[in-house]
Design an enzyme around this catalytic site. Structure first.
Site, short mmCIF file in Angstrom:
data_model
loop_
_atom_site.label_atom_id
_atom_site.label_comp_id
_atom_site.label_asym_id
_atom_site.label_seq_id
_atom_site.Cartn_x
_atom_site.Cartn_y
_atom_site.Cartn_z
CD GLU A 137 -0.85 0.97 3.53
OE1 GLU A 137 -1.26 2.08 3.16
OE2 GLU A 137 -0.89 0.59 4.71
CE LYS A 141 -3.03 1.93 11.69
NZ LYS A 141 -3.40 2.90 10.65
N1 PSU Z 1 -0.05 1.21 8.66
C1 PSU Z 1 1.01 2.00 8.87
N2 PSU Z 1 0.91 3.31 8.59
C2 PSU Z 1 -0.23 3.82 8.04
C3 PSU Z 1 -1.36 2.98 7.81
C4 PSU Z 1 -1.21 1.68 8.15
O1 PSU Z 1 2.06 1.53 9.30
O2 PSU Z 1 -0.25 5.00 7.73
C5 PSU Z 1 -2.61 3.52 7.11
C6 PSU Z 1 -3.20 2.37 6.27
O3 PSU Z 1 -3.20 2.80 4.94
C7 PSU Z 1 -4.59 2.19 6.79
C8 PSU Z 1 -4.91 3.59 7.23
O4 PSU Z 1 -5.45 1.69 5.83
O5 PSU Z 1 -3.69 3.99 7.88
C9 PSU Z 1 -6.12 3.67 8.09
O6 PSU Z 1 -6.66 4.94 8.01
P1 PSU Z 1 -8.13 5.24 8.56
O7 PSU Z 1 -8.03 5.06 10.05
O8 PSU Z 1 -8.42 6.68 8.19
O9 PSU Z 1 -9.04 4.25 7.90
#
Ligand code: PSU
Ligand code: MN
Length: 301
Positions: free
Chosen positions: A26, A159
């Site tokens: 990603e 996370k």
């Molecule tokens: N994992 C990481 N860093 C990130 C993310 C995941 O180590 O920045 C990103 C991923 O792309 C995940 C997103 O899909 O954060 C989630 O964002 P939100 O909470 O707005 O859905």
């Protein structure tokens, strides 16, 4: 004519066409999750880790309205360096493509594009999930995409900025297997374990690939394959929780919410821990890319 014109890099298209393994990566973690230059280093190292296993990497993003599966190094540079890329989750994907924008794709959006390009394995750092009670309505579209798109997401869990028990309940509701790789406990990204149980455990790529085939023969959607970050690279749970509380208070203070929340918290955590979270993030992304490649090889065998 199909309105969605995927741009698939030739080596990726050839591998998919011949049934050889490919791993999707990603781009939100490059454009919004990590600062320059550790974002580019991490992106290149993740691709190299996939290639070292004899597998083709395909980093995914939207470049000037073109949904690209398999960015070239120049495109990676653009995402990592300029800060002009938007963050596209599932709901944003059609808009950024139709309106000709440049956007990094989240786990949800990357899964959607990977599947349409014929890729079934995808590696990242951590999935999005339900945020903690400072932001109780914020539930990542990653969970909904996992419910419907049959791609395996190799990650280091969710996370630890999230409400992990609630995240796991939502995945259960949607029938998403949460599989521990060599562990019975769901890992918590920077922290080795969340203390919560996984729904199943596998101990090698052969078992993982077999579970994927059976789940998909059952008509199942996404799968979470979670491996903990190596112990020596993990953060101390208490030190991390303190840093997180501080970052959350900062987020409330400045009123950041919605899709800005995750990047804000990650960035504050890097500052508060003086870069420790960046080193951990780098280590776990590389380990996940390697594991995804090993499972992809078995899946295609
Ligand atoms: N994992 C990481 N860093 C990130 C993310 C995941 O180590 O920045 C990103 C991923 O792309 C995940 C997103 O899909 O954060 C989630 O964002 P939100 O909470 O707005 O859905
Ligand atoms: Mn979120």
């Amino acid at each position: 004519m199909n309105a969605l014109q995927l741009i698939v890099r030739p080596d990726v298209a050839q591998a998919v066409g011949q049934g050889r393994p490919v791993v999707a990566l990603e781009s939100t973690l490059i454009a919004h999750g990590l600062p320059w230059p550790s974002n580019l280093e991490t992106a290149l190292a993740a691709e190299a880790a996939v290639r070292a296993e004899g597998v083709v990497p395909a980093t995914i993003a939207v470049i000037d309205g073109r949904p690209v599966v398999g960015l070239c190094e120049e495109e990676l540079q653009v995402l990592a360096r300029t800060g002009r890329a938007e963050k596209a989750s599932r709901r944003d994907l059609a808009a950024v493509i139709a309106l000709g924008k440049t956007a990094a794709t989240t786990v949800a959006a990357t899964m959607a594009l990977a599947f349409r390009a014929g890729i079934r394995l995808f590696a990242t750092g951590g999935i999005g999930g339900a945020h903690r009670d400072t932001h109780p309505w914020d539930i990542s579209a990653d969970l909904v995409e996992l419910a419907r798109t049959p791609v395996t997401v190799v990650c280091a869990g969710a996370k630890s900025i999230l409400d992990i028990p609630r995240t796991l309940e939502i995945l259960e509701t949607h029938g998403v297997p949460v599989v521990g790789y060599g562990t019975n406990e769901f890992p918590a990204f920077y922290v080795h374990s969340s203390g919560e149980a996984v729904s199943a455990r596998v101990d090698n790529p052969v078992q993982a690939a077999h579970l994927m085939r059976v789940h998909w023969d059952l008509g199942g959607g996404g799968i979470v394959l979670a491996q903990p970050v190596e112990k020596h690279a993990a953060l101390d749970p208490n030190a991390f929780l303190n840093a997180l509380s501080e970052a959350e208070q900062n987020a409330l203070g400045v009123g950041v919410r919605g899709k800005e929340l995750t990047p804000y918290l990650l960035n504050r955590l890097a500052e508060i821990t003086e870069g420790q979270t960046l080193r951990t993030n780098h280590a776990l992304v590389i380990a996940n890319a390697r594991l995804a490649a090993q499972v992809a090889r078995e899946f295609c065998a």
